[in-house]
Design a protein around this motif. Sequence first.
Motif, PDB file in Angstrom:
ATOM      1  N   THR A  90       0.825  -1.211   0.000  1.00 42.22           N
ATOM      2  CA  THR A  90       0.000   0.000   0.000  1.00 42.22           C
ATOM      3  C   THR A  90       0.855   1.255   0.000  1.00 42.22           C
ATOM      4  O   THR A  90       1.851   1.331   0.719  1.00 42.22           O
ATOM      5  CB  THR A  90      -0.920   0.007   1.236  1.00 42.22           C
ATOM      6  N   GLY A  91       0.458   2.230  -0.797  1.00 41.48           N
ATOM      7  CA  GLY A  91       1.159   3.500  -0.846  1.00 41.48           C
ATOM      8  C   GLY A  91       0.837   4.255  -2.119  1.00 41.48           C
ATOM      9  O   GLY A  91       0.052   3.785  -2.950  1.00 41.48           O
ATOM     10  N   VAL A  92       1.454   5.404  -2.253  1.00 44.10           N
ATOM     11  CA  VAL A  92       1.355   6.181  -3.486  1.00 44.10           C
ATOM     12  C   VAL A  92       2.529   5.773  -4.369  1.00 44.10           C
ATOM     13  O   VAL A  92       3.676   5.799  -3.931  1.00 44.10           O
ATOM     14  CB  VAL A  92       1.381   7.691  -3.206  1.00 44.10           C
ATOM     15  N   TYR A  93       2.228   5.391  -5.589  1.00 47.49           N
ATOM     16  CA  TYR A  93       3.237   4.947  -6.540  1.00 47.49           C
ATOM     17  C   TYR A  93       3.546   6.074  -7.521  1.00 47.49           C
ATOM     18  O   TYR A  93       2.633   6.638  -8.127  1.00 47.49           O
ATOM     19  CB  TYR A  93       2.759   3.702  -7.271  1.00 47.49           C
ATOM     20  N   TYR A  94       4.834   6.354  -7.647  1.00 46.24           N
ATOM     21  CA  TYR A  94       5.303   7.447  -8.493  1.00 46.24           C
ATOM     22  C   TYR A  94       6.171   6.916  -9.623  1.00 46.24           C
ATOM     23  O   TYR A  94       6.967   5.991  -9.435  1.00 46.24           O
ATOM     24  CB  TYR A  94       6.135   8.430  -7.686  1.00 46.24           C
ATOM     25  N   CYS A  95       6.042   7.546 -10.753  1.00 39.13           N
ATOM     26  CA  CYS A  95       6.891   7.261 -11.902  1.00 39.13           C
ATOM     27  C   CYS A  95       7.979   8.336 -11.971  1.00 39.13           C
ATOM     28  O   CYS A  95       7.710   9.509 -11.686  1.00 39.13           O
ATOM     29  CB  CYS A  95       6.029   7.289 -13.166  1.00 39.13           C
ATOM     30  N   ARG A  96       9.178   7.943 -12.326  1.00 30.91           N
ATOM     31  CA  ARG A  96      10.283   8.883 -12.484  1.00 30.91           C
ATOM     32  C   ARG A  96      10.999   8.612 -13.801  1.00 30.91           C
ATOM     33  O   ARG A  96      11.260   7.458 -14.151  1.00 30.91           O
ATOM     34  CB  ARG A  96      11.280   8.748 -11.331  1.00 30.91           C
ATOM     35  N   ALA A  97      11.346   9.691 -14.479  1.00 29.12           N
ATOM     36  CA  ALA A  97      12.155   9.621 -15.692  1.00 29.12           C
ATOM     37  C   ALA A  97      13.492  10.294 -15.419  1.00 29.12           C
ATOM     38  O   ALA A  97      13.538  11.341 -14.768  1.00 29.12           O
ATOM     39  CB  ALA A  97      11.454  10.302 -16.860  1.00 29.12           C
ATOM     40  N   ARG A  98      14.560   9.709 -15.904  1.00 33.13           N
ATOM     41  CA  ARG A  98      15.903  10.244 -15.682  1.00 33.13           C
ATOM     42  C   ARG A  98      16.598  10.465 -17.014  1.00 33.13           C
ATOM     43  O   ARG A  98      16.549   9.608 -17.906  1.00 33.13           O
ATOM     44  CB  ARG A  98      16.729   9.256 -14.854  1.00 33.13           C
ATOM     45  N   ASP A  99      17.312  11.611 -17.111  1.00 30.36           N
ATOM     46  CA  ASP A  99      18.082  11.871 -18.327  1.00 30.36           C
ATOM     47  C   ASP A  99      19.559  12.062 -18.043  1.00 30.36           C
ATOM     48  O   ASP A  99      20.308  12.507 -18.904  1.00 30.36           O
ATOM     49  CB  ASP A  99      17.515  13.073 -19.089  1.00 30.36           C
ATOM     50  N   GLY A 100      19.967  11.759 -16.825  1.00 32.91           N
ATOM     51  CA  GLY A 100      21.354  11.904 -16.430  1.00 32.91           C
ATOM     52  C   GLY A 100      21.676  13.243 -15.822  1.00 32.91           C
ATOM     53  O   GLY A 100      22.735  13.419 -15.213  1.00 32.91           O
ATOM     54  N   VAL A 101      20.765  14.196 -16.012  1.00 32.74           N
ATOM     55  CA  VAL A 101      20.949  15.525 -15.421  1.00 32.74           C
ATOM     56  C   VAL A 101      19.779  15.844 -14.498  1.00 32.74           C
ATOM     57  O   VAL A 101      19.960  16.273 -13.363  1.00 32.74           O
ATOM     58  CB  VAL A 101      21.055  16.601 -16.517  1.00 32.74           C
ATOM     59  N   TYR A 102      18.580  15.626 -15.015  1.00 31.97           N
ATOM     60  CA  TYR A 102      17.364  15.934 -14.262  1.00 31.97           C
ATOM     61  C   TYR A 102      16.561  14.666 -13.983  1.00 31.97           C
ATOM     62  O   TYR A 102      16.639  13.682 -14.717  1.00 31.97           O
ATOM     63  CB  TYR A 102      16.477  16.909 -15.045  1.00 31.97           C
ATOM     64  N   ASP A 103      15.777  14.749 -12.924  1.00 33.76           N
ATOM     65  CA  ASP A 103      14.768  13.737 -12.619  1.00 33.76           C
ATOM     66  C   ASP A 103      13.401  14.385 -12.786  1.00 33.76           C
ATOM     67  O   ASP A 103      13.179  15.521 -12.341  1.00 33.76           O
ATOM     68  CB  ASP A 103      14.903  13.243 -11.173  1.00 33.76           C
ATOM     69  N   TYR A 104      12.498  13.650 -13.413  1.00 30.03           N
ATOM     70  CA  TYR A 104      11.139  14.131 -13.601  1.00 30.03           C
ATOM     71  C   TYR A 104      10.191  13.153 -12.907  1.00 30.03           C
ATOM     72  O   TYR A 104      10.342  11.932 -13.050  1.00 30.03           O
ATOM     73  CB  TYR A 104      10.792  14.218 -15.088  1.00 30.03           C
ATOM     74  N   TRP A 105       9.233  13.715 -12.174  1.00 30.43           N
ATOM     75  CA  TRP A 105       8.312  12.890 -11.398  1.00 30.43           C
ATOM     76  C   TRP A 105       6.866  13.118 -11.839  1.00 30.43           C
ATOM     77  O   TRP A 105       6.487  14.234 -12.183  1.00 30.43           O
ATOM     78  CB  TRP A 105       8.425  13.218  -9.908  1.00 30.43           C
ATOM     79  N   GLY A 106       6.075  12.074 -11.748  1.00 29.92           N
ATOM     80  CA  GLY A 106       4.646  12.201 -11.939  1.00 29.92           C
ATOM     81  C   GLY A 106       3.973  12.577 -10.634  1.00 29.92           C
ATOM     82  O   GLY A 106       4.629  12.734  -9.599  1.00 29.92           O
ATOM     83  N   GLN A 107       2.653  12.681 -10.683  1.00 29.16           N
ATOM     84  CA  GLN A 107       1.901  13.123  -9.511  1.00 29.16           C
ATOM     85  C   GLN A 107       1.562  11.981  -8.561  1.00 29.16           C
ATOM     86  O   GLN A 107       1.147  12.219  -7.428  1.00 29.16           O
ATOM     87  CB  GLN A 107       0.600  13.824  -9.954  1.00 29.16           C
ATOM     88  N   GLY A 108       1.735  10.749  -9.027  1.00 34.91           N
ATOM     89  CA  GLY A 108       1.478   9.588  -8.187  1.00 34.91           C
ATOM     90  C   GLY A 108       0.086   9.021  -8.351  1.00 34.91           C
ATOM     91  O   GLY A 108      -0.849   9.723  -8.745  1.00 34.91           O
ATOM     92  N   THR A 109      -0.036   7.742  -8.047  1.00 35.28           N
ATOM     93  CA  THR A 109      -1.331   7.068  -8.059  1.00 35.28           C
ATOM     94  C   THR A 109      -1.412   6.181  -6.823  1.00 35.28           C
ATOM     95  O   THR A 109      -0.453   5.495  -6.477  1.00 35.28           O
ATOM     96  CB  THR A 109      -1.534   6.263  -9.357  1.00 35.28           C
TER      97      THR A 109
END
Length: 115
Positions: A90-109
Amino acid sequence: QVQLVESGGGLVQAGGSLRLSCTASGSLFSINAMDWYRQAPGKQREFVATITRGGTTNYAESVRGRFTISRNNAKNTVYLQMNSLKAEDTGVYYCRARDGVYDYWGQGTQVTVSS
């Protein structure tokens, strides 16, 4: 910039399954890996699974053998198939994208597993 939108969360009984989706948009050419993280109430966000541009996958020990990360490049979507779910998933699941410089996150589900 990369935008991520997660979906597929919900309430499920222990032993059940869910499939989460993370759809990416924006400057995707630089992305070299996509990850799933989760955060339970009162706990720190923790790593769940990753898939690299080359298709290499890795999992947290707590989900290995039960969860599967995959992707559909044509749909710019990464999936997390979750089987044999437990209350501790149980929890909020987040997606992350990485490009080697920045991390990008979703809002979670939200994923809630009832015991």
